[in-house]
Scaffold this active site. Sequence first.
Site, PDB file in Angstrom:
ATOM      1  N   LYS A  39      35.567  32.137  18.758  1.00  0.00           N
ATOM      2  CA  LYS A  39      36.358  31.425  19.781  1.00  0.00           C
ATOM      3  C   LYS A  39      36.128  32.057  21.157  1.00  0.00           C
ATOM      4  O   LYS A  39      35.582  33.171  21.239  1.00  0.00           O
ATOM      5  CB  LYS A  39      37.834  31.480  19.391  1.00  0.00           C
ATOM      6  N   TYR A  47      42.299  48.078  50.131  1.00  0.00           N
ATOM      7  CA  TYR A  47      43.506  47.322  50.505  1.00  0.00           C
ATOM      8  C   TYR A  47      44.750  48.112  50.174  1.00  0.00           C
ATOM      9  O   TYR A  47      44.868  48.672  49.085  1.00  0.00           O
ATOM     10  CB  TYR A  47      43.572  45.994  49.751  1.00  0.00           C
TER      11      TYR A  47
END
Length: 383
Positions: free
Chosen positions: A42, A271
């Site tokens: 999957k 940041y």
Amino acid sequence: MSTPSGLPLRCWAEIDLAALERNLRLIRAALPAHMRYVAVVKADAYGHGLPQVAARLMHAGADLFAVANLAEAAALREITPDWPILLLGPLLPDEMRFAPDYDVAVTVSSAEEVERLDRAAAAARRHLDVHLKIDTGMGRAGVWHEEAGPVFEAVRCAAYLRLAGVFTHFSSPDEDPAFTAEQRRRFLAALDAHHPAAGREALFIHADNSAGLETIERAGPFNAVRVGLLQFGVVPKPGALLAEVPAEPVFSFRTRVGLVKALPAGTRISYGGTHTLARPSRVAVLTAGYGDGIPRAASNRGLVLVRGRHCPILGRVTMDQTIVDVTDLPDVRAGDEAVLVGRQLGAEIPLTEFSRHADTIPWETLCSVTKRVPRLYRTPLGA
Ligand SMILES: *Cc1c(COP(=O)(O)O)cnc(C)c1O
């Protein structure tokens, strides 16, 4: 190495298909001979790439593929018209009429689903296999183990459906062996109550995923395992059986140094300035960030290999760039390779360690590598 357009790579994943094939053979060899191998592929084969992985697993002799939904089954049908496929998730009511087109075995958990699916199969004049799922304590898909009778009965009554398997899923095989044993007991009680012992060999009877293999029951009716993570060489929690399976990592995750520069002590990095340099430093700016799948949670915590040494991530991971400390590595140059997951010059960052530093689990890390990242396949000789 370069992309198909000929441009050099900035961030890429390497997928070792030879290791994948060896892993399947090793896992099989560690299991009792009658255990069939359900290869769970999957989520684009755990981010490794479904077509390439499925082709290798067919070559290595997987008995059955398991996927999450019809779109994944359709992608598999592009590769193989007839290899058996099991859908693990419940089908939506309006998806059922498509199941016969892809010739998938469907997981059923309620009499209502069984009746609706039977009508869809009848309308298509095609017989469909179903695996009946029993909820033994996960609280997700499956019929609650004490209420399984009517679902078995509904499958028996369905003219176009054939019972091909019965299964359950463990909620914490790596953490709670006592509860896993209780789940096995509940499953076997439901099976004994509603399905005669005769004829069980014809069914896939399965419970164990990668971590479940640790406590696998060699006797008893179980005759299949569903293996996801372990075939990719990631051991969820090493124990006795899994230690016997020297599975090799299939996936590695690499980027490069875009820039090296010196910065004075006291500089606040990235940041938010969440890291302040304690000493004059040399930093390397890597050409990958969360836009590639380096989780932001690895900010100020994760490690990256450069020139075979573990270098700490400084400040926040940003969308396209990540900063690491290379003060003690004077030879680092722009263009050097940096390893997020994998080996370099004898050093290694395993996927489990990278995931821990990012506050997540290996399954999620693999699913988080983005579309921007090309997958490069190393194929076995002669493939
Ligand atoms: C994903 C999944 C698996 C595979 O689990 P791993 O821990 O990756 O081996 C097995 N069974 C079901 C129902 C799943 O959804």
